[in-house]
Write a protein that holds these residues in place. Structure first.
Motif, PDB file in Angstrom:
ATOM      1  N   THR A  20      49.325  31.081  26.178  1.00 57.43           N
ATOM      2  CA  THR A  20      48.287  32.449  26.659  1.00 57.43           C
ATOM      3  C   THR A  20      48.053  32.706  25.617  1.00 57.43           C
ATOM      4  N   ASP A  21      46.900  33.787  25.598  1.00 59.53           N
ATOM      5  CA  ASP A  21      46.586  35.177  24.998  1.00 59.53           C
ATOM      6  C   ASP A  21      47.945  36.256  25.200  1.00 59.53           C
ATOM      7  N   ASP A  22      48.373  36.316  26.063  1.00 56.52           N
ATOM      8  CA  ASP A  22      49.773  37.284  26.106  1.00 56.52           C
ATOM      9  C   ASP A  22      50.431  37.107  25.352  1.00 56.52           C
ATOM     10  N   ARG A  33      42.549  33.298  17.346  1.00 59.55           N
ATOM     11  CA  ARG A  33      42.131  32.020  18.486  1.00 59.55           C
ATOM     12  C   ARG A  33      40.828  32.929  18.413  1.00 59.55           C
ATOM     13  N   ALA A  42      40.924  36.147  21.165  1.00 59.32           N
ATOM     14  CA  ALA A  42      42.834  36.000  21.267  1.00 59.32           C
ATOM     15  C   ALA A  42      42.607  36.697  19.873  1.00 59.32           C
ATOM     16  N   CYS A  44      46.640  38.756  18.294  1.00 59.48           N
ATOM     17  CA  CYS A  44      47.355  38.912  18.490  1.00 59.48           C
ATOM     18  C   CYS A  44      48.394  40.449  17.858  1.00 59.48           C
ATOM     19  N   GLN A  55      43.449  44.913  18.627  1.00 60.95           N
ATOM     20  CA  GLN A  55      42.649  44.217  19.524  1.00 60.95           C
ATOM     21  C   GLN A  55      42.016  43.804  20.431  1.00 60.95           C
ATOM     22  N   LEU A  59      37.972  42.079  19.889  1.00 62.38           N
ATOM     23  CA  LEU A  59      37.633  40.527  21.076  1.00 62.38           C
ATOM     24  C   LEU A  59      35.793  40.714  21.008  1.00 62.38           C
ATOM     25  N   TYR A 116      41.491  28.126  14.975  1.00 59.80           N
ATOM     26  CA  TYR A 116      42.507  29.494  14.823  1.00 59.80           C
ATOM     27  C   TYR A 116      42.442  29.454  13.210  1.00 59.80           C
TER      28      TYR A 116
END
Length: 125
Positions: A20-22, A33, A42, A44, A55, A59, A116
Protein backbone atom coordinates in the motif's frame (compact mmCIF):
# COMPACT_ATOMS: atom_id res chain seq x y z
CA UNK A 1 5.91 -3.79 5.54
CA UNK A 2 5.29 -7.45 4.96
CA UNK A 3 8.96 -8.36 4.64
CA UNK A 4 12.30 -6.56 4.51
CA UNK A 5 13.43 -5.88 0.95
CA UNK A 6 16.72 -4.67 -0.44
CA UNK A 7 17.14 -2.05 -3.14
CA UNK A 8 18.45 -4.52 -5.76
CA UNK A 9 16.07 -7.38 -4.93
CA UNK A 10 15.16 -9.20 -8.18
CA UNK A 11 11.53 -9.43 -7.00
CA UNK A 12 11.23 -5.71 -6.31
CA UNK A 13 8.48 -4.99 -8.83
CA UNK A 14 6.19 -7.72 -7.46
CA UNK A 15 6.89 -6.47 -3.93
CA UNK A 16 6.09 -2.85 -4.89
CA UNK A 17 2.84 -3.87 -6.53
CA UNK A 18 1.77 -5.70 -3.35
CA UNK A 19 2.39 -2.75 -0.99
CA UNK A 20 0.00 0.00 0.00
CA UNK A 21 1.10 3.62 -0.30
CA UNK A 22 1.41 3.81 3.51
CA UNK A 23 3.68 0.75 3.61
CA UNK A 24 6.16 2.57 1.36
CA UNK A 25 6.88 4.98 4.20
CA UNK A 26 8.67 2.14 6.02
CA UNK A 27 11.12 1.50 3.15
CA UNK A 28 14.80 2.40 3.74
CA UNK A 29 14.98 4.04 0.28
CA UNK A 30 12.86 6.49 -1.69
CA UNK A 31 9.88 5.21 -3.66
CA UNK A 32 7.77 7.08 -6.17
CA UNK A 33 4.73 5.20 -7.50
CA UNK A 34 3.49 6.72 -10.75
CA UNK A 35 0.55 5.98 -12.99
CA UNK A 36 1.45 4.66 -16.41
CA UNK A 37 1.18 8.31 -17.56
CA UNK A 38 3.77 9.54 -15.04
CA UNK A 39 1.40 11.10 -12.48
CA UNK A 40 2.60 10.67 -8.87
CA UNK A 41 0.27 8.27 -7.03
CA UNK A 42 2.50 7.73 -3.97
CA UNK A 43 5.59 9.57 -2.72
CA UNK A 44 7.17 7.94 0.33
CA UNK A 45 8.67 9.70 3.34
CA UNK A 46 12.24 8.62 2.46
CA UNK A 47 11.90 10.22 -0.97
CA UNK A 48 10.58 13.38 0.65
CA UNK A 49 13.59 13.48 3.01
CA UNK A 50 16.03 13.06 0.10
CA UNK A 51 14.46 15.72 -2.12
CA UNK A 52 12.87 18.15 0.30
CA UNK A 53 9.58 17.88 -1.61
CA UNK A 54 6.58 17.09 0.57
CA UNK A 55 4.33 14.13 -0.08
CA UNK A 56 1.30 16.42 -0.23
CA UNK A 57 2.90 18.61 -2.88
CA UNK A 58 4.04 15.67 -5.06
CA UNK A 59 0.78 13.76 -5.23
CA UNK A 60 -1.14 14.24 -8.45
CA UNK A 61 1.68 16.03 -10.26
CA UNK A 62 3.44 14.88 -13.44
CA UNK A 63 6.71 13.50 -12.05
CA UNK A 64 9.21 14.38 -14.76
CA UNK A 65 8.26 18.03 -15.27
CA UNK A 66 6.57 19.18 -12.06
CA UNK A 67 8.53 17.23 -9.43
CA UNK A 68 11.83 16.02 -10.94
CA UNK A 69 12.71 17.98 -14.08
CA UNK A 70 16.35 16.96 -13.47
CA UNK A 71 15.29 13.41 -14.44
CA UNK A 72 13.39 14.47 -17.56
CA UNK A 73 16.06 13.26 -19.98
CA UNK A 74 17.28 10.31 -22.08
CA UNK A 75 19.01 8.66 -19.11
CA UNK A 76 15.83 8.42 -17.01
CA UNK A 77 12.40 9.62 -18.18
CA UNK A 78 12.63 8.38 -21.77
CA UNK A 79 13.32 4.82 -20.55
CA UNK A 80 9.76 4.59 -19.23
CA UNK A 81 8.58 4.43 -22.87
CA UNK A 82 9.80 0.82 -22.91
CA UNK A 83 7.13 -1.79 -22.13
CA UNK A 84 9.41 -3.44 -19.57
CA UNK A 85 12.04 -1.75 -17.44
CA UNK A 86 14.29 -2.78 -14.57
CA UNK A 87 17.46 -0.74 -14.58
CA UNK A 88 19.79 0.64 -11.93
CA UNK A 89 22.08 3.61 -12.49
CA UNK A 90 24.15 6.10 -10.54
CA UNK A 91 22.75 9.61 -10.78
CA UNK A 92 22.98 13.05 -9.23
CA UNK A 93 19.65 14.53 -8.22
CA UNK A 94 19.31 18.29 -8.41
CA UNK A 95 15.61 18.75 -7.62
CA UNK A 96 15.09 21.70 -5.30
CA UNK A 97 17.89 20.40 -3.10
CA UNK A 98 21.67 20.52 -3.17
CA UNK A 99 23.06 17.96 -5.67
CA UNK A 100 22.71 14.49 -4.11
CA UNK A 101 24.55 11.39 -5.35
CA UNK A 102 22.11 8.47 -5.50
CA UNK A 103 21.47 5.08 -7.03
CA UNK A 104 18.26 4.98 -9.07
CA UNK A 105 16.17 1.98 -9.95
CA UNK A 106 13.58 2.33 -12.72
CA UNK A 107 10.86 -0.31 -12.80
CA UNK A 108 7.78 -1.26 -14.79
CA UNK A 109 6.34 -4.20 -16.68
CA UNK A 110 3.50 -4.66 -19.16
CA UNK A 111 1.50 -6.31 -16.35
CA UNK A 112 2.18 -3.78 -13.58
CA UNK A 113 -0.50 -1.25 -12.67
CA UNK A 114 2.12 1.41 -11.97
CA UNK A 115 5.69 2.37 -12.82
CA UNK A 116 8.26 3.09 -10.14
CA UNK A 117 11.21 5.38 -9.50
CA UNK A 118 13.40 4.28 -6.56
CA UNK A 119 16.18 6.31 -4.94
CA UNK A 120 18.92 5.04 -2.62
CA UNK A 121 21.50 7.42 -1.17
CA UNK A 122 23.63 4.58 0.23
CA UNK A 123 24.25 2.59 -2.97
CA UNK A 124 26.02 5.15 -5.13
CA UNK A 125 29.02 3.37 -6.70
Amino acid sequence: MTQPITFSDPNMLAWLESQTDDQFDEAPFGIVRMTRDGIVAAYCKSESHITGISQEYALGKYYFTQIAPCANNMMVASKYAQPELDEELDYILTYVCEPVKVRLRLLKSPDSRFQYFLVDRKSFS
